[in-house]
Design an enzyme around this catalytic site. Sequence first.
Site, PDB file in Angstrom:
ATOM      1  N   LYS A 104       0.853  -1.185   0.000  1.00 31.47           N
ATOM      2  CA  LYS A 104       0.000   0.000   0.000  1.00 31.47           C
ATOM      3  C   LYS A 104       0.887   1.232   0.000  1.00 31.47           C
ATOM      4  O   LYS A 104       1.681   1.448   0.917  1.00 31.47           O
ATOM      5  CB  LYS A 104      -0.893  -0.027   1.230  1.00 31.47           C
ATOM      6  CG  LYS A 104      -1.744   1.210   1.358  1.00 31.47           C
ATOM      7  CD  LYS A 104      -2.815   1.026   2.402  1.00 31.47           C
ATOM      8  CE  LYS A 104      -3.533   2.327   2.660  1.00 31.47           C
ATOM      9  NZ  LYS A 104      -4.528   2.191   3.709  1.00 31.47           N
ATOM     10  N   LYS A 152      -2.116  -1.425  -3.964  1.00 36.34           N
ATOM     11  CA  LYS A 152      -2.990  -0.252  -3.917  1.00 36.34           C
ATOM     12  C   LYS A 152      -2.166   1.022  -3.971  1.00 36.34           C
ATOM     13  O   LYS A 152      -1.188   1.110  -3.223  1.00 36.34           O
ATOM     14  CB  LYS A 152      -3.752  -0.343  -2.595  1.00 36.34           C
ATOM     15  CG  LYS A 152      -4.641   0.805  -2.286  1.00 36.34           C
ATOM     16  CD  LYS A 152      -5.310   0.568  -0.979  1.00 36.34           C
ATOM     17  CE  LYS A 152      -5.919   1.871  -0.549  1.00 36.34           C
ATOM     18  NZ  LYS A 152      -6.261   1.886   0.817  1.00 36.34           N
TER      19      LYS A 152
HETATM   20  C1  PBG Z   1      -7.136   3.231   5.318  1.00 37.55           C
HETATM   21  C2  PBG Z   1      -7.595   3.166   3.908  1.00 37.55           C
HETATM   22  C3  PBG Z   1      -7.460   4.154   2.935  1.00 37.55           C
HETATM   23  C4  PBG Z   1      -8.053   3.658   1.778  1.00 37.55           C
HETATM   24  C5  PBG Z   1      -8.546   2.395   2.069  1.00 37.55           C
HETATM   25  N1  PBG Z   1      -8.232   2.092   3.383  1.00 37.55           N
HETATM   26  C6  PBG Z   1      -6.932   5.528   3.010  1.00 37.55           C
HETATM   27  C7  PBG Z   1      -5.566   5.788   3.464  1.00 37.55           C
HETATM   28  O1  PBG Z   1      -4.712   4.937   3.640  1.00 37.55           O
HETATM   29  O2  PBG Z   1      -5.343   6.985   3.667  1.00 37.55           O
HETATM   30  C8  PBG Z   1      -8.148   4.406   0.480  1.00 37.55           C
HETATM   31  C9  PBG Z   1      -9.043   3.835  -0.556  1.00 37.55           C
HETATM   32  C10 PBG Z   1      -9.382   4.764  -1.659  1.00 37.55           C
HETATM   33  O3  PBG Z   1      -8.783   5.824  -1.856  1.00 37.55           O
HETATM   34  O4  PBG Z   1     -10.310   4.421  -2.403  1.00 37.55           O
HETATM   35  N2  PBG Z   1      -8.150   2.874   6.211  1.00 37.55           N
END
Ligand code: PBG
Length: 328
Positions: free
Chosen positions: A198, A252
């Site tokens: 991520k 991601k």
């Molecule tokens: C964290 C989380 C995020 C997303 C999914 N889970 C945001 C982050 O890490 O700031 C982002 C998903 C998206 O942008 O569609 N709980």
Amino acid sequence: MSSFPLTRMRRMRRTSQLRALVAETQLVVQDLVAPLFVREGLESLVEIPSLPGVFQHSISSLLEEIQYLVSLGVNAVTLFGIPAEKDGQGSCAWEQDGVIQVATKAIKDNFGDQVVVITDLCLDEYISHGHCGILDNHGQVDNDATLEVYKKIAQTQAQAGSDIIAPSGMMDGQVLAIRKGLDEVGFSNLPILAYSAKYASSLYGPFRDAVNVEVQGGGDRKGYQQDYKNSKEAMIEIELDIQEGADMVMVKPALAYLDIISKASHRFDVPVAAYHVSGEYAMIKAAAERGWIDGLAVTLEHLGAIKRAGASFILTYSASEVAEALGE
Ligand code: PBG
């Protein structure tokens, strides 16, 4: 007549039927997972301005949305909860009657095994400072203290009926802590989808609007999410998560990280999921609204490319729109 021999590819591009016959990858409705937001105390649904067509749901509107998705053949959702109150510990995240637990139970009561409920496991939606973990006295995310809390969240999500636990907080050791926590309370058969690779991306902006999260003091998550300049660390993160017990891993965002999806799917023998995130969706919607691009065509191209790169399934805000198009 061409003065030189045409290529095989060119001969097979002549009609859409010929092209379909030799297509190397297919996007099918079973690939799609719809991310859904449920907000505690909401009477009716609220559209998220930066995510047109995506809503904060009440329990009843959530069930209606899922009914619609199921009618289109989309049988998997990933749930995010937005509590009525946030506090410094994110305590609403692990309560038995927390918003995500209640929503999960409602989905299971209504749809049983027909719908795969993936529960997102993180603290940022529940915690006042907006980070993904508990802070120590110096304002830094305390990895170990956070793992204790993640374990409790996993247990109540499991008890509520979650089919897959998806930790998205990027804490070290989170998969192992959650695996142990689940095994302890009799859920050794519950799979973990780890958000392993991520990235600290600027494409999450609309998501933060969706869950009413702002990182305190204009801070960011670069201390625990990955640097987009790197790909090798993604392979290490994924490998560690698999060793800790991840059953599936996720990359991601998706589109700017096709190289990571491709590498991971060649290298690891577990399903690799991809998250086509909020900013990726919002860019398409904004340009389409101006008439600058054909939104659906670009969406199909994005998701098709994510499949081609090797993703096993895709979390996408376009799930219903794409399922409608695939069903035509
Ligand atoms: C964290 C989380 C995020 C997303 C999914 N889970 C945001 C982050 O890490 O700031 C982002 C998903 C998206 O942008 O569609 N709980």
